[in-house]
Scaffold this motif. Structure first.
Motif, short mmCIF file in Angstrom:
data_model
loop_
_atom_site.label_atom_id
_atom_site.label_comp_id
_atom_site.label_asym_id
_atom_site.label_seq_id
_atom_site.Cartn_x
_atom_site.Cartn_y
_atom_site.Cartn_z
N PHE A 76 27.70 -28.31 9.39
CA PHE A 76 26.37 -28.90 9.39
C PHE A 76 26.04 -29.45 10.77
CE2 PHE A 76 27.33 -30.06 4.72
CZ PHE A 76 26.95 -28.79 4.30
N THR A 77 24.80 -29.25 11.18
CA THR A 77 24.31 -29.79 12.44
C THR A 77 23.19 -30.79 12.15
OG1 THR A 77 22.60 -28.08 12.69
CG2 THR A 77 24.81 -27.57 13.55
N VAL A 78 22.65 -31.38 13.20
CA VAL A 78 21.55 -32.33 13.03
C VAL A 78 20.36 -31.66 12.36
CG1 VAL A 78 19.88 -33.77 14.25
CG2 VAL A 78 22.27 -33.74 14.99
N GLU A 79 20.07 -30.41 12.78
CA GLU A 79 18.89 -29.72 12.27
C GLU A 79 19.11 -29.13 10.87
OE1 GLU A 79 20.15 -29.22 15.27
OE2 GLU A 79 18.59 -30.19 16.50
N ASN A 80 20.27 -28.53 10.62
CA ASN A 80 20.44 -27.83 9.34
C ASN A 80 21.08 -28.70 8.26
OD1 ASN A 80 23.25 -27.93 9.59
ND2 ASN A 80 23.50 -25.76 10.00
N PHE A 81 21.24 -30.00 8.51
CA PHE A 81 21.86 -30.88 7.52
C PHE A 81 21.07 -30.77 6.21
CE2 PHE A 81 22.78 -34.91 5.39
CZ PHE A 81 24.16 -34.91 5.48
N PRO A 82 21.74 -30.39 5.11
CA PRO A 82 21.04 -30.06 3.87
C PRO A 82 20.22 -31.22 3.30
CG PRO A 82 23.28 -29.22 3.81
CD PRO A 82 23.19 -30.11 5.02
N GLY A 83 19.00 -30.88 2.88
CA GLY A 83 18.12 -31.90 2.31
C GLY A 83 18.65 -32.49 1.02
N ILE A 84 19.52 -31.78 0.32
CA ILE A 84 20.07 -32.28 -0.93
C ILE A 84 21.14 -33.34 -0.70
CG2 ILE A 84 21.95 -30.59 -1.23
CD1 ILE A 84 21.11 -30.44 -4.19
N LEU A 85 21.49 -33.58 0.56
CA LEU A 85 22.50 -34.58 0.89
C LEU A 85 21.87 -35.86 1.44
CD1 LEU A 85 25.30 -32.42 2.57
CD2 LEU A 85 25.08 -33.12 0.18
N GLN A 86 20.59 -36.07 1.22
CA GLN A 86 19.97 -37.31 1.67
C GLN A 86 18.89 -37.76 0.68
OE1 GLN A 86 17.73 -35.24 5.33
NE2 GLN A 86 16.72 -37.13 4.72
N LEU A 87 19.25 -37.74 -0.59
CA LEU A 87 18.27 -38.03 -1.63
C LEU A 87 18.13 -39.52 -1.89
CD1 LEU A 87 19.09 -35.26 -4.26
CD2 LEU A 87 17.62 -35.15 -2.24
N ASN A 88 16.91 -39.91 -2.19
CA ASN A 88 16.63 -41.27 -2.63
C ASN A 88 16.72 -41.29 -4.15
OD1 ASN A 88 15.57 -44.08 -2.19
ND2 ASN A 88 13.94 -43.28 -3.47
N ASP A 131 21.12 -30.40 -11.25
CA ASP A 131 19.79 -29.80 -11.09
C ASP A 131 19.78 -28.77 -9.96
OD1 ASP A 131 18.94 -31.49 -13.09
OD2 ASP A 131 18.05 -32.96 -11.73
N GLY A 132 20.59 -29.03 -8.93
CA GLY A 132 20.59 -28.17 -7.76
C GLY A 132 21.52 -26.97 -7.86
N GLY A 133 22.14 -26.75 -9.03
CA GLY A 133 22.99 -25.58 -9.21
C GLY A 133 24.34 -25.68 -8.54
N LEU A 149 12.84 -29.58 1.20
CA LEU A 149 13.83 -29.47 0.13
C LEU A 149 14.17 -30.85 -0.42
CD1 LEU A 149 15.67 -27.57 -1.50
CD2 LEU A 149 17.43 -27.96 0.23
N ASN A 150 14.32 -31.80 0.48
CA ASN A 150 14.56 -33.18 0.07
C ASN A 150 13.44 -33.68 -0.84
OD1 ASN A 150 14.04 -36.17 0.39
ND2 ASN A 150 16.02 -36.06 1.41
N MET A 151 12.20 -33.40 -0.46
CA MET A 151 11.05 -33.85 -1.24
C MET A 151 11.02 -33.20 -2.62
SD MET A 151 8.26 -33.88 1.87
CE MET A 151 6.85 -34.40 0.86
N ASN A 152 11.49 -31.95 -2.71
CA ASN A 152 11.56 -31.28 -4.01
C ASN A 152 12.50 -32.02 -4.95
OD1 ASN A 152 11.47 -28.72 -5.86
ND2 ASN A 152 13.62 -29.16 -5.54
N PHE A 153 13.69 -32.38 -4.47
CA PHE A 153 14.66 -33.06 -5.33
C PHE A 153 14.28 -34.52 -5.56
CE2 PHE A 153 17.34 -29.46 -3.99
CZ PHE A 153 17.73 -29.02 -5.25
#
Length: 281
Positions: free
Chosen positions: A105-117, A198-200, A232-236
């Motif tokens: 993972f890099t700064v840009e591609n860090f998955p949105g599913i790993l920063q959920l509120n 939910d995210g499979g 993606l973050n906003m979706n979850f």
């Protein structure tokens, strides 16, 4: 006759007087116990009321955040992506960089599913990007171990919970000091496990227990830019917009591809006679 006494021209029986005193003491004890029980019941009711009020406040705050204009939510998530590392302690920063390097993972591609509120996530002070990455790393590690042992990849939530509590005790995970009515940070972990279903990434095994989960993938889909990961973050987070839905559909396509690849790895492991199959993370 020995227990009888004459007082003021009256005949008194000491055994009866003793019985009366004991009866009065017992009645007094029962009155005090009833008063104490009533007081404790009142305290319990007050604590339950406080817990319910705290829960309602959190739900209202969570819903209010979801119902804000989309551009405000987008700016907040983007700003968080760009600044969260500033809130790390030195130890947290070291662990974060180590896990990012491990999973590519890099700064840009860090998955949105790993920063959920999540609901109750305010009880954890450590930025969610670290503790959610830590949870995924636990899942990926368990996947690798199960395939190596030629077992169906599963995770027992109690074990993850224990290790989650251990990193708090070791000072890696910082939590907010709370009163009893404010909730427990462990429930945030449970909420996140639900999102991973939910995210499979995970799949709950049966309706009779929420503790056993099948591990569907050993890695996460990545997107090259901040924008896609924010959407993606906003979706979850439960938000909806055509651009959000488009990114989510891309995510679903990628997660299905990874799932199919993982099933092939498992089949290869079962058929292998060597006893060891390296599973890339």
């Amino acid at each position: 006759m020995e227990s009888m006494r004459i007082r003021d021209s009256k005949l008194w029986i000491e055994d009866f007087l003793q019985y009366e005193r004991q009866k009065e003491d017992e009645l007094s004890r029962r009155r005090k116990a009833a008063e104490q029980e009533a007081e404790e019941a009142g305290i319990r009711n007050l604590e339950e009321l406080k817990r319910a009020e705290a829960k309602n406040r959190r739900i209202q705050q969570y819903e209010a955040r979801k119902n804000r204009p989309l551009n405000e939510s987008y700016k907040e998530v983007m700003q968080d992506r760009l600044s969260f590392q500033q809130r790390f302690t030195d130890e947290e920063k070291k662990l974060f960089h180590k896990l990012c390097l491990k999973h590519g993972f890099t700064v840009e591609n860090f998955p949105g599913i790993l920063q959920l509120n999540l609901q109750l996530s305010d009880l954890i002070v450590t930025p969610p990007q670290l503790w959610q990455l830590w949870v995924f790393n636990e899942i990926a590690g368990q996947y690798k171990y199960c395939v190596w042992k030629k077992k169906e990849p599963r995770i027992w939530l109690d074990n993850t919970k224990k290790r989650f509590m251990d990193i708090r005790k070791n000072g890696i995970l910082r939590i907010k000091r709370t009163t009893n009515e404010e909730g427990n940070y462990i429930f945030t972990l449970y909420n996140y496990i639900s999102k991973l279903n939910d995210g499979g990434i995970l799949q709950k095994l049966g309706s009779w227990t929420k503790k056993y989960h099948s591990i569907l993938v050993n890695r996460l889909p990545t997107f090259p830019s901040h924008k896609e990961n924010v959407l993606l973050n906003m979706n979850f987070d439960g938000l909806s917009h055509p651009s959000i839905e488009d990114v989510y559909m891309q995510y679903r396509s990628k997660i299905y591809e990874i799932h199919a690849d993982c099933q092939k790895q498992q089949s290869t492991s079962i058929r292998s006679g060597s006893g060891r199959v390296e599973v890339p993370l």
